[in-house]
Design an enzyme around this catalytic site. Structure first.
Site, PDB file in Angstrom:
ATOM      1  N   ASP A 117       0.789  -1.246   0.000  1.00 31.20           N
ATOM      2  CA  ASP A 117       0.000   0.000   0.000  1.00 31.20           C
ATOM      3  C   ASP A 117       0.820   1.293   0.000  1.00 31.20           C
ATOM      4  O   ASP A 117       0.513   2.236   0.738  1.00 31.20           O
ATOM      5  CB  ASP A 117      -0.939   0.026   1.220  1.00 31.20           C
ATOM      6  CG  ASP A 117      -2.002  -1.071   1.184  1.00 31.20           C
ATOM      7  OD1 ASP A 117      -1.931  -1.941   0.307  1.00 31.20           O
ATOM      8  OD2 ASP A 117      -2.888  -1.041   2.050  1.00 31.20           O
TER       9      ASP A 117
ATOM     10  N   ASP B 264      -4.617  -0.801  -1.650  1.00 27.62           N
ATOM     11  CA  ASP B 264      -5.952  -0.640  -1.107  1.00 27.62           C
ATOM     12  C   ASP B 264      -6.797  -0.115  -2.269  1.00 27.62           C
ATOM     13  O   ASP B 264      -6.394   0.853  -2.932  1.00 27.62           O
ATOM     14  CB  ASP B 264      -5.878   0.410   0.019  1.00 27.62           C
ATOM     15  CG  ASP B 264      -6.704   0.061   1.243  1.00 27.62           C
ATOM     16  OD1 ASP B 264      -7.124  -1.103   1.386  1.00 27.62           O
ATOM     17  OD2 ASP B 264      -6.929   0.972   2.060  1.00 27.62           O
TER      18      ASP B 264
ATOM     19  N   HIS C  65     -10.623   0.579  -2.864  1.00 26.51           N
ATOM     20  CA  HIS C  65     -11.982   0.546  -2.333  1.00 26.51           C
ATOM     21  C   HIS C  65     -13.037   0.982  -3.344  1.00 26.51           C
ATOM     22  O   HIS C  65     -12.872   1.998  -4.027  1.00 26.51           O
ATOM     23  CB  HIS C  65     -12.085   1.448  -1.101  1.00 26.51           C
ATOM     24  CG  HIS C  65     -11.274   0.965   0.065  1.00 26.51           C
ATOM     25  ND1 HIS C  65     -11.327  -0.337   0.523  1.00 26.51           N
ATOM     26  CD2 HIS C  65     -10.373   1.607   0.862  1.00 26.51           C
ATOM     27  CE1 HIS C  65     -10.517  -0.462   1.572  1.00 26.51           C
ATOM     28  NE2 HIS C  65      -9.909   0.696   1.787  1.00 26.51           N
TER      29      HIS C  65
ATOM     30  N   HIS D  41     -15.782   0.622   6.787  1.00 29.12           N
ATOM     31  CA  HIS D  41     -14.361   1.007   6.720  1.00 29.12           C
ATOM     32  C   HIS D  41     -14.240   2.510   6.457  1.00 29.12           C
ATOM     33  O   HIS D  41     -13.296   3.144   6.915  1.00 29.12           O
ATOM     34  CB  HIS D  41     -13.705   0.197   5.599  1.00 29.12           C
ATOM     35  CG  HIS D  41     -12.227   0.359   5.481  1.00 29.12           C
ATOM     36  ND1 HIS D  41     -11.343  -0.021   6.467  1.00 29.12           N
ATOM     37  CD2 HIS D  41     -11.458   0.847   4.459  1.00 29.12           C
ATOM     38  CE1 HIS D  41     -10.100   0.222   6.049  1.00 29.12           C
ATOM     39  NE2 HIS D  41     -10.141   0.763   4.852  1.00 29.12           N
TER      40      HIS D  41
ATOM     41  N   HIS E 271     -10.632   6.962   1.409  1.00 37.61           N
ATOM     42  CA  HIS E 271      -9.263   6.887   0.893  1.00 37.61           C
ATOM     43  C   HIS E 271      -9.167   5.783  -0.152  1.00 37.61           C
ATOM     44  O   HIS E 271      -9.959   4.838  -0.149  1.00 37.61           O
ATOM     45  CB  HIS E 271      -8.270   6.600   2.035  1.00 37.61           C
ATOM     46  CG  HIS E 271      -8.544   5.277   2.709  1.00 37.61           C
ATOM     47  ND1 HIS E 271      -9.468   5.145   3.728  1.00 37.61           N
ATOM     48  CD2 HIS E 271      -8.054   4.041   2.486  1.00 37.61           C
ATOM     49  CE1 HIS E 271      -9.526   3.877   4.111  1.00 37.61           C
ATOM     50  NE2 HIS E 271      -8.681   3.174   3.369  1.00 37.61           N
TER      51      HIS E 271
ATOM     52  N   LYS F  52      -6.984  -5.055  -3.147  1.00 42.24           N
ATOM     53  CA  LYS F  52      -7.737  -5.587  -2.007  1.00 42.24           C
ATOM     54  C   LYS F  52      -8.699  -4.520  -1.497  1.00 42.24           C
ATOM     55  O   LYS F  52      -8.510  -3.336  -1.763  1.00 42.24           O
ATOM     56  CB  LYS F  52      -6.789  -6.003  -0.882  1.00 42.24           C
ATOM     57  CG  LYS F  52      -5.968  -4.842  -0.319  1.00 42.24           C
ATOM     58  CD  LYS F  52      -4.956  -5.325   0.679  1.00 42.24           C
ATOM     59  CE  LYS F  52      -4.051  -4.200   1.148  1.00 42.24           C
ATOM     60  NZ  LYS F  52      -4.717  -3.091   1.841  1.00 42.24           N
TER      61      LYS F  52
ATOM     62  N   CYS G  64      -2.005  -2.341   7.692  1.00 42.91           N
ATOM     63  CA  CYS G  64      -1.921  -3.291   6.580  1.00 42.91           C
ATOM     64  C   CYS G  64      -0.613  -4.071   6.551  1.00 42.91           C
ATOM     65  O   CYS G  64      -0.606  -5.238   6.151  1.00 42.91           O
ATOM     66  CB  CYS G  64      -2.172  -2.573   5.260  1.00 42.91           C
ATOM     67  SG  CYS G  64      -3.913  -2.046   5.112  1.00 42.91           S
TER      68      CYS G  64
HETATM   69 ZN    ZN Z   1      -8.612   1.069   3.385  1.00 37.94          ZN
END
Ligand code: ZN
Length: 204
Positions: free
Chosen positions: A5, A47, A49, A55, A69, A94, A153
């Site tokens: 990340d 990351d 999303h 989250h 984010h 992910k 993470c």
């Molecule tokens: Zn995240």
């Protein structure tokens, strides 16, 4: 090596900036310039999303809920420009519809050098390759984990790697944490789980 990340939103100026994030990007680049040949493969997670549920929060507690984010496809989700991606073999995404702290929840994007082949293999198998499978397919038994954030993470990725049977090392000078106390706790927890905690030996 698994680079966790190292994304714009987790570096200075990003939506969820971690102090030292940009320095980590540059540190990994310097380290890999010297040591890339020591690694059979390098994976990088992002990351990524789309709708990760709780989250994201308008009132984040910065423990289990966070400001928006790393939204898939936005500049904040891109790898930080300080990270040289030329030595990275595969990207893993992910957290599309979940927290996604661990790189071992991520799946290959098929964007790396071996991307076309791995995508073909994935569709043949009917599912995208996850990180453990990809590492195992490359004969990997030991991984070095670096990136952001040490207390979230990086922690989750290293713990899952150890649980999956990999010999895991975290190179602490190539990581950055959100909170100093949580970072200390995370490193202690990782050591208890059999993860080797050391530094890269590279002058910063
Ligand atoms: Zn995240």
């Amino acid at each position: 090596m698994v680079v966790v990340d190292v994304q714009n939103d987790f570096c200075e100026g990003g939506a969820l900036a971690v102090a030292g994030g940009a320095a980590v990007a540059e540190g990994i680049t310097r380290y890999l310039r010297e040591h890339r040949a020591a690694y059979d493969v390098v994976a990088a997670t992002q990351d990524w999303h789309i709708d990760p549920g709780p989250h994201f929060s308008d009132h984040p507690d910065f423990v289990t809920s966070w400001p928006v984010h790393c939204v898939a496809g936005t500049p904040g989700a891109e790898l930080h420009p300080g990270l040289d991606t030329t030595g990275i073999d595969e990207l893993f995404h992910k957290g599309e519809y979940a927290d996604g702290y661990s790189g071992f929840e991520a799946h290959a994007c098929g964007t790396g050098d071996a991307g076309a082949a791995s995508s073909a293999a994935s569709s043949a198998a009917g599912r995208p390759r996850d990180l453990a499978r990809w590492l195992t397919d490359h004969g990997i038994e030991a991984i070095d984990v670096v990136g952001i954030a040490t207390d979230h993470c990086v922690r989750a990725t290293a713990l899952d790697g150890a649980r999956a049977g990999f010999a895991v090392t975290v190179l602490t000078d190539l990581t950055a944490g959100v909170a100093p106390d949580a970072t200390e706790r995370a490193l202690a927890e990782l050591a208890d789980a059999g993860v080797t905690i050391t530094d890269s030996g590279t002058p910063s």
